[in-house]
Design an enzyme around this catalytic site. Structure first.
Site, PDB file in Angstrom:
ATOM      1  N   SER A  40       0.862  -1.357  -0.129  1.00  0.00           N
ATOM      2  CA  SER A  40       0.006   0.062  -0.022  1.00  0.00           C
ATOM      3  C   SER A  40       0.723   1.150  -0.042  1.00  0.00           C
ATOM      4  O   SER A  40       1.883   1.321   0.651  1.00  0.00           O
ATOM      5  CB  SER A  40      -0.801  -0.023   1.221  1.00  0.00           C
ATOM      6  OG  SER A  40      -1.624   1.166   1.370  1.00  0.00           O
ATOM      7  N   TYR A 181      -1.435   4.966  14.054  1.00  0.00           N
ATOM      8  CA  TYR A 181      -2.951   5.038  13.390  1.00  0.00           C
ATOM      9  C   TYR A 181      -3.707   4.526  14.679  1.00  0.00           C
ATOM     10  O   TYR A 181      -3.366   4.214  15.782  1.00  0.00           O
ATOM     11  CB  TYR A 181      -3.164   4.385  12.213  1.00  0.00           C
ATOM     12  CG  TYR A 181      -2.342   4.819  10.965  1.00  0.00           C
ATOM     13  CD1 TYR A 181      -2.006   6.150  10.880  1.00  0.00           C
ATOM     14  CD2 TYR A 181      -1.938   4.026  10.017  1.00  0.00           C
ATOM     15  CE1 TYR A 181      -1.329   6.784   9.734  1.00  0.00           C
ATOM     16  CE2 TYR A 181      -0.995   4.758   8.820  1.00  0.00           C
ATOM     17  CZ  TYR A 181      -0.785   5.914   8.802  1.00  0.00           C
ATOM     18  OH  TYR A 181       0.023   6.170   7.937  1.00  0.00           O
ATOM     19  N   ALA A 269       8.349   7.523  15.065  1.00  0.00           N
ATOM     20  CA  ALA A 269       9.793   6.955  15.533  1.00  0.00           C
ATOM     21  C   ALA A 269      10.981   7.477  15.195  1.00  0.00           C
ATOM     22  O   ALA A 269      11.004   7.758  13.692  1.00  0.00           O
ATOM     23  CB  ALA A 269       9.587   5.497  15.348  1.00  0.00           C
ATOM     24  N   ARG A 326       7.189   0.734  -3.006  1.00  0.00           N
ATOM     25  CA  ARG A 326       7.957   1.699  -3.944  1.00  0.00           C
ATOM     26  C   ARG A 326       8.497   1.004  -5.025  1.00  0.00           C
ATOM     27  O   ARG A 326       8.811   1.847  -6.163  1.00  0.00           O
ATOM     28  CB  ARG A 326       8.995   2.485  -3.014  1.00  0.00           C
ATOM     29  CG  ARG A 326       8.294   3.488  -2.015  1.00  0.00           C
ATOM     30  CD  ARG A 326       9.293   4.200  -1.094  1.00  0.00           C
ATOM     31  NE  ARG A 326      10.074   3.161  -0.648  1.00  0.00           N
ATOM     32  CZ  ARG A 326      11.378   3.243   0.225  1.00  0.00           C
ATOM     33  NH1 ARG A 326      11.627   4.570   0.295  1.00  0.00           N
ATOM     34  NH2 ARG A 326      11.677   2.379   0.746  1.00  0.00           N
ATOM     35  N   CYS A 349      14.103   0.732  -7.407  1.00  0.00           N
ATOM     36  CA  CYS A 349      13.854   1.788  -6.337  1.00  0.00           C
ATOM     37  C   CYS A 349      15.252   2.192  -5.530  1.00  0.00           C
ATOM     38  O   CYS A 349      15.727   1.040  -5.154  1.00  0.00           O
ATOM     39  CB  CYS A 349      12.677   1.515  -5.551  1.00  0.00           C
ATOM     40  SG  CYS A 349      12.571   2.389  -3.985  1.00  0.00           S
ATOM     41  N   LYS A 437      24.272   5.796   0.120  1.00  0.00           N
ATOM     42  CA  LYS A 437      23.484   6.224  -1.264  1.00  0.00           C
ATOM     43  C   LYS A 437      23.970   5.106  -2.238  1.00  0.00           C
ATOM     44  O   LYS A 437      24.107   5.490  -3.682  1.00  0.00           O
ATOM     45  CB  LYS A 437      23.819   7.528  -1.677  1.00  0.00           C
ATOM     46  CG  LYS A 437      23.046   8.644  -0.910  1.00  0.00           C
ATOM     47  CD  LYS A 437      23.202  10.060  -1.432  1.00  0.00           C
ATOM     48  CE  LYS A 437      22.240  11.017  -0.772  1.00  0.00           C
ATOM     49  NZ  LYS A 437      22.320  12.316  -1.296  1.00  0.00           N
ATOM     50  N   ARG A 580      25.159  30.672   5.166  1.00  0.00           N
ATOM     51  CA  ARG A 580      24.799  32.107   5.277  1.00  0.00           C
ATOM     52  C   ARG A 580      23.792  32.222   5.992  1.00  0.00           C
ATOM     53  O   ARG A 580      23.648  33.326   6.856  1.00  0.00           O
ATOM     54  CB  ARG A 580      24.971  32.666   3.845  1.00  0.00           C
ATOM     55  CG  ARG A 580      26.131  32.791   3.098  1.00  0.00           C
ATOM     56  CD  ARG A 580      26.130  33.536   1.984  1.00  0.00           C
ATOM     57  NE  ARG A 580      27.331  33.382   1.119  1.00  0.00           N
ATOM     58  CZ  ARG A 580      28.369  34.182   1.251  1.00  0.00           C
ATOM     59  NH1 ARG A 580      28.138  35.223   1.904  1.00  0.00           N
ATOM     60  NH2 ARG A 580      29.456  33.957   0.246  1.00  0.00           N
ATOM     61  N   LEU A 673      20.752  21.351  -7.008  1.00  0.00           N
ATOM     62  CA  LEU A 673      20.786  19.841  -7.893  1.00  0.00           C
ATOM     63  C   LEU A 673      19.589  19.017  -7.501  1.00  0.00           C
ATOM     64  O   LEU A 673      19.351  18.894  -6.236  1.00  0.00           O
ATOM     65  CB  LEU A 673      22.177  19.233  -7.576  1.00  0.00           C
ATOM     66  CG  LEU A 673      23.352  19.671  -7.855  1.00  0.00           C
ATOM     67  CD1 LEU A 673      24.437  18.921  -7.713  1.00  0.00           C
ATOM     68  CD2 LEU A 673      23.492  19.963  -9.527  1.00  0.00           C
ATOM     69  N   ALA A 675      17.645  15.925  -9.141  1.00  0.00           N
ATOM     70  CA  ALA A 675      17.495  14.849 -10.177  1.00  0.00           C
ATOM     71  C   ALA A 675      15.961  14.494 -10.535  1.00  0.00           C
ATOM     72  O   ALA A 675      15.856  14.039 -11.500  1.00  0.00           O
ATOM     73  CB  ALA A 675      18.276  13.542  -9.660  1.00  0.00           C
TER      74      ALA A 675
END
Length: 689
Positions: A40, A181, A269, A326, A349, A437, A580, A673, A675
């Site tokens: 889901s 929930y 969490a 995903r 993914c 990554k 800055r 940047l 993507a």
């Protein structure tokens, strides 16, 4: 699994490569054709004016892609349950039938279940309800504590939603009892302060969940799938103890659930569970432990993004089904590609969350996918074949150039892709070097394979000139040359201790023991992560990840967390991350992942400094004013992450020669940047060329 013929093994190598994945699952009254389900995800289409026709095609495309079962985005049983779409009337059921008809027409063997989502204290409206009037850390309102009449109403509304799902043609429902929930507020002591039959002892606290399942089962009959999503590990101080998880699972099983799906983490969490820094299948072991106590099939989830990962989980016996949510955004054909032995064609993914969860939790934005902008836009963004192909040159093989080139070639254009570098990827070649990554390697593998399959002419180590492009007679030239790092106007900016971020990431220049990073956007945070990191990447090792986030997978204390300070490996560098602006650093990072980056760097002792005016760089270090007060940072290295500017020289030269030229990606807009924006823009442009 039934015996596989030699012909099947040859035509469908996935049957032998992933025997557990492609083994059907018999539920008695129905059968799932394989062990992968689309989990889901709320898409935002649920609330869109044209949402139901679009959802119908969105889910149908995944059904055609080979998945065994689909669970929809959350649908509310009543108005107080949340902001999402509601299902409680026959009229609403008729709208949902567009979805179920489309899925069953796409593949009659695919099952689709509606998720009944009652967000409780996270509903975002003042009418929200919960077990007790305990405000969630991330909720907008203190919920209204349900009285006995309120409990009866909520349970009846769950039942009515399930009945209407059955009327709409769904094969089942999933009841979500986790994540903070409504149902989970009854289960956990810190959110259940009741003294009646729904509070106090554990047997009372689980009563609401069990009664909901019992009543739904009675209403829908035996030949309808009922899935219950249990919080197997809350990742929360004061969460469920392991014996409570087990006893709840047994009670839900006895109440009539056909399948139990494990969920990990309440939304509030402070532990990442689905970000790219999380190891693949990190939590499947918890499902495996619970599976030993139950008889019904079990679903596991979280960071399972490739077929070989799913196969390993199933082969270990950690689950009966694997949820890929995903990954089905990224590639709707993932299962078919695995079955056909085309794993190298899967658009994986990368768990960046930028176009999916960040959109879900960032406001009223429709969900999509960074690596697949067609996700949830199937009726709007179509890559249709062209009647007459053009000769297209794409200059720049970064994310934008790769997206444009592959979409244009898929449509039938003759594409030449040119880059000065020795490999494709552009800025992705920097991202993949950042600990946490590593998944960016998968995206580059996908694009390399697409270039081969689509017959794109690839010219690496090649500098494209305007005159040469004109002389070749391309019909159009797409300039995806990206950006050039901005060099701020600071006295001493050419000093030997100054290092551009590209050189820092690629290791071209040495980095000292005391470092100032100028610029605290996404690149600044990445550089800080890289230069303070020590040892194995937590994204590649479950034990390291658990140690860094205070998770105890072995003993499973209450909530799954140790309650002690997480142990984050770090080197001996002193790092100042500066900007800055006077705002908090990292304020504009991703909504669902930014906090994790801030927390990790904080635990590593990175000094976050805002309100900095850069005055001078010399042998003594970096001279500044911080919030108006002079301050010298005695640093060995100053790394520049001060933004970037578009690299458009070639575009201007092409226009001067009268060549049709288009800008895309960072060459078009380089303020930050991005993507997600670059790939989306490039794909949309290529869909129209």
């Amino acid at each position: 699994m039934t015996a596989i013929t030699q012909a099947e093994a040859t035509a469908l190598p996935g049957l032998t490569r992933y025997p557990h994945v492609f083994e059907p699952l018999d539920l008695g009254f129905t059968r799932l054709k394989n062990r992968i389900l689309m989990g889901s995800m709320h898409t935002g289409l649920e609330e869109a004016a044209d949402g139901y026709p679009r959802m119908a095609e969105y889910y149908a495309e995944r059904a055609r892609g080979g998945v065994g079962m689909i669970i929809t985005g959350g649908i509310c049983p009543n108005l107080e349950a949340g902001r999402g779409s509601k299902l409680s009337t026959p009229e609403e059921a008729a709208q949902h039938q567009l979805i179920t008809d489309a899925v069953h027409q796409a593949d009659p063997d695919v099952k689709i279940c509606l998720q009944i989502l009652h967000t409780g204290p996270l509903a975002g409206n003042p009418d929200c309800v919960a077990a007790s009037a305990v405000k969630s850390r991330i909720g907008r309102h203190t919920p209204n504590a349900l009285d006995e009449a309120g409990i009866e109403k909520q349970q009846a509304d769950f039942v009515q939603c399930a009945r209407m799902a059955q009327l709409a043609g769904y094969d089942g429902v999933e009841i979500i009892g986790s994540a903070g929930y409504l149902i989970s507020t009854f289960l956990v002591q810190k959110t259940n302060l009741r003294t009646d039959q729904y509070g106090g002892p554990w047997e009372n606290r689980m009563r609401f969940a069990v009664e909901v399942v019992q009543r739904v089962r009675e209403a829908v009959g035996p030949n309808f799938i009922v899935v219950f999503r249990i919080s197997a590990m809350d990742m929360l101080d004061g969460g469920l103890a392991w014996d409570e998880v087990v006893s709840l699972g047994k009670a839900i099983e006895a109440a009539g659930a056909n399948i139990i799906s494990t969920h990990f983490c309440w939304h509030e969490a402070p532990v990442p569970t689905i970000a790219t820094m999380v190891p693949r299948a990190a939590f499947a072991q918890v499902t495996g432990r619970l599976k030993k106590h139950l008889k019904v099939p079990m679903i596991t989830s979280n960071r399972i993004n490739m077929p070989q990962v799913a196969e390993e989980v199933l082969a270990r016996g950690d689950a009966d089904l694997v949820s890929m949510a995903r990954p089905m955004l990224a590639d709707p054909d993932l299962v078919t590609k695995a079955l056909q032995g085309r794993e190298d064609e899967i658009n994986t993914c990368i768990a960046c969350n930028q176009a999916c969860l960040d959109h879900t939790f960032g406001g009223n934005q429709e969900v999509s996918c960074l690596v697949n902008p067609r996700a949830c836009h199937e009726t709007l963004l179509q890559y249709l074949p062209v009647k007459a192909g053009k000769r297209v040159a794409v200059v720049g093989a970064g994310p934008a150039g790769l997206a444009y080139a592959t979409v244009a070639a898929r449509r039938g254009h003759q594409v030449t892709l040119i880059d000065t570098a020795a490999e494709i990827g552009g800025q992705f070649n920097l991202a993949k070097r950042i600990p946490g990554k590593e998944e960016f390697h998968e995206t580059l593998r996908y694009f390399r394979r697409q270039i081969e399959l689509l017959g794109i002419t690839l010219r690496l180590n090649t500098k494209a000139t305007a005159q040469a492009l004109k002389d070749e007679g391309f019909d159009t030239v797409v300039v995806a040359t990206g950006i050039t790092p901005r060099t701020p106007q600071i006295d001493g900016i050419t000093h030997a201790k100054v290092v551009p971020y590209i050189d820092a990431i690629l290791g071209r220049k040495p980095i000292g023991k005391t470092v100032a990073i100028l610029g605290a956007g996404g690149i600044g945070f990445d550089v800080a992560e890289l230069i303070t990191h020590e040892g194995t990447s937590a994204a590649l090792d479950i034990s390291t990840f658990a140690r860094e986030w205070g998770i105890d997978f072995v003993n499973h204390p209450r909530g799954g967390v140790t309650g002690v300070q997480p142990q984050v490996a770090k080197n001996d560098r002193t790092v100042y991350l500066m900007q800055r602006k006077a705002d908090a650093l990292g304020k504009n990072l991703g909504r669902t992942t930014g906090w994790t980056h801030r927390m990790v760097l904080g635990r590593r002792g990175v000094n976050m400094v805002a309100g900095v005016e850069y005055l001078k760089i010399d042998d003594a270090g970096l001279h500044t004013r911080v919030n108006g007060e002079p301050r010298l940072f005695e640093v060995d290295t100053v790394i520049l992450c001060a933004g970037q500017t578009p690299l458009r020289t070639l575009h201007d030269e092409l226009l001067a020669l009268g060549v049709n030229s288009q800008l895309v990606g960072g060459a078009f807009e380089a303020s930050e940047l991005d993507a997600k924006r670059a790939i989306k823009q490039a794909s949309e442009m290529a869909a129209l060329v």
